[in-house]
Design a protein around this motif. Structure first.
Motif, PDB file in Angstrom:
ATOM      1  N   SER A   2      36.400  86.823  45.278  1.00  0.00           N
ATOM      2  CA  SER A   2      36.925  85.602  45.882  1.00  0.00           C
ATOM      3  C   SER A   2      36.276  85.274  47.223  1.00  0.00           C
ATOM      4  N   GLY A   7      42.598  82.958  45.724  1.00  0.00           N
ATOM      5  CA  GLY A   7      42.744  82.213  44.489  1.00  0.00           C
ATOM      6  C   GLY A   7      44.193  81.926  44.144  1.00  0.00           C
ATOM      7  N   THR A  46      36.268  76.132  29.538  1.00  0.00           N
ATOM      8  CA  THR A  46      37.441  76.513  30.311  1.00  0.00           C
ATOM      9  C   THR A  46      38.261  75.302  30.742  1.00  0.00           C
ATOM     10  N   TRP A  49      41.435  75.122  36.137  1.00  0.00           N
ATOM     11  CA  TRP A  49      41.704  76.348  36.896  1.00  0.00           C
ATOM     12  C   TRP A  49      40.416  76.953  37.450  1.00  0.00           C
ATOM     13  N   ASP A  50      39.279  76.593  36.884  1.00  0.00           N
ATOM     14  CA  ASP A  50      37.989  77.058  37.412  1.00  0.00           C
ATOM     15  C   ASP A  50      37.855  76.804  38.912  1.00  0.00           C
ATOM     16  N   TYR A  53      39.798  78.957  43.358  1.00  0.00           N
ATOM     17  CA  TYR A  53      39.411  79.562  44.634  1.00  0.00           C
ATOM     18  C   TYR A  53      39.152  78.503  45.713  1.00  0.00           C
ATOM     19  N   PRO A 185      32.708  88.565  35.968  1.00  0.00           N
ATOM     20  CA  PRO A 185      34.128  88.198  36.016  1.00  0.00           C
ATOM     21  C   PRO A 185      35.030  89.426  35.911  1.00  0.00           C
ATOM     22  N   GLU A 189      40.334  87.488  35.317  1.00  0.00           N
ATOM     23  CA  GLU A 189      39.718  86.172  35.119  1.00  0.00           C
ATOM     24  C   GLU A 189      39.380  85.943  33.651  1.00  0.00           C
ATOM     25  N   ALA A 192      42.518  85.062  31.906  1.00  0.00           N
ATOM     26  CA  ALA A 192      42.913  83.686  32.196  1.00  0.00           C
ATOM     27  C   ALA A 192      42.063  82.689  31.413  1.00  0.00           C
ATOM     28  N   PHE A 193      40.751  82.922  31.365  1.00  0.00           N
ATOM     29  CA  PHE A 193      39.878  82.048  30.572  1.00  0.00           C
ATOM     30  C   PHE A 193      40.352  82.013  29.120  1.00  0.00           C
ATOM     31  N   TYR A 271      28.778  80.162  37.019  1.00  0.00           N
ATOM     32  CA  TYR A 271      30.074  79.753  37.576  1.00  0.00           C
ATOM     33  C   TYR A 271      30.117  79.997  39.087  1.00  0.00           C
ATOM     34  N   ILE A 274      33.392  80.341  41.031  1.00  0.00           N
ATOM     35  CA  ILE A 274      34.161  81.571  40.833  1.00  0.00           C
ATOM     36  C   ILE A 274      33.398  82.778  41.375  1.00  0.00           C
TER      37      ILE A 274
END
Length: 302
Positions: A2, A7, A46, A49-50, A53, A185, A189, A192-193, A271, A274
């Motif tokens: 992060s 996040g 995704t 939510w991406d 952060y 990741p 994460e 969550a994805f 990404y 992230i």
């Protein structure tokens, strides 16, 4: 990972969602902060939510707005729907209208870059309503886009079958391929994805969503022309190590876009929001601070 930016847990993010109706479909969206509106557009496969952060930090300076596009995240994923980038651009404009927003900045990623390119084309045609455009890693040029195996399988004649075979382990392997070697990741994460994709039977429509890749070829000239002709300030912030749209995409951008404004993030993959959120935030705020300084110079000269 992060980088000193806190996040937002996916459950907390979902709890903050608001909804509106778009063409008979329920769309989840989020807003925070106040100031100049900033529209965030997420990528494939995704969801919004991406941006978690960056969310609170951006909300300190802007009215931040984001939605899960139709077929993604917590929004509706209808089986019978004409999924297209053009429709997703319509959705973004419908969301802004729903919120009473007449002008905004845009920060986009991946699939969202193509939606943003269409918005840029519409702005060029008039009326003008975009204040700035910033692209993170994405397929701005179809000739430089290198799809991963999962995307190639979804594009095949058996895409429907492969979509339904999508699983958390398969997704994790695909994601790890496109993240930087040192910015992989975390398990939380990846989970969550997967939750975002699996929600409301999402794998069953992935073969329809993936049609954005050939759609990019259809609209290439329109979108490249818009980037070449627009007066909207633009910046690209790109993870250089992205095998899909990293340094090779930026090289093409520099060839085709006059006075290209680019920030390269070394050792970062697909990404960056992230993998390196602090670097993205700093590069984005620098971009906007430069815009304000330019506006002040023009005002003083006038």
């Amino acid at each position: 990972m992060s980088e000193m930016l806190r996040g937002i847990a996916l459950s907390d993010w979902q709890a903050r969602a608001k909804t509106f109706e778009y063409r008979g479909q329920t769309v989840c969206y989020w807003t925070a902060g106040q100031g100049e509106p900033l529209l965030l557009i997420h990528g494939f496969p995704t969801a919004a939510w991406d941006w978690h952060y960056l969310w609170d930090a951006l909300a300190e300076r802007y009215l931040v707005i984001a939605c899960d596009m139709v077929g993604f995240g917590f929004s509706a994923k209808p089986q019978e729907y004409d999924y297209s980038l053009q429709d997703q651009a319509d959705l973004q404009q419908a969301l802004l209208a729903h919120l009473g927003v007449r002008r905004c900045h845009v920060l986009a990623h991946d699939y969202g870059d193509s939606v943003a390119q269409e918005l840029l084309s519409r702005d060029l045609e008039g009326p003008q309503w975009l204040d700035s455009m910033c692209f993170l890693n994405g397929g701005l040029f179809p000739e430089t886009h290198h799809p991963v195996l999962m995307q190639q399988m979804l594009l095949s004649p058996l895409g429907f079958f492969f979509g339904r075979l999508t699983s958390r382990p398969r997704l994790a392997r695909s994601m790890r391929q496109v993240f930087g070697a040192e910015t992989q990741p975390a398990d939380v994460e990846l989970e969550a994805f997967w939750q975002l994709i699996a929600h409301d039977n999402g794998p069953s429509v992935m073969h329809k969503l993936i049609r954005y890749i050939p759609e990019r070829r259809v609209y290439r000239e329109r979108w490249v022309s818009a980037m070449q002709q627009t007066e909207v300030p633009m910046r690209v912030i790109d993870g250089a190590d992205d095998p899909v749209s990293g340094a090779h995409m930026v090289a093409r951008y520099r060839e085709l876009v006059p006075e290209a404004d680019v920030v390269m993030l070394e050792d970062i993959g697909h990404y960056p929001q992230i993998e390196a959120p602090r670097q993205v935030l700093d590069a984005y705020l620098e971009f906007h601070d430069g815009l304000r300084a330019s506006e002040r110079s023009v005002a003083q000269a006038g």
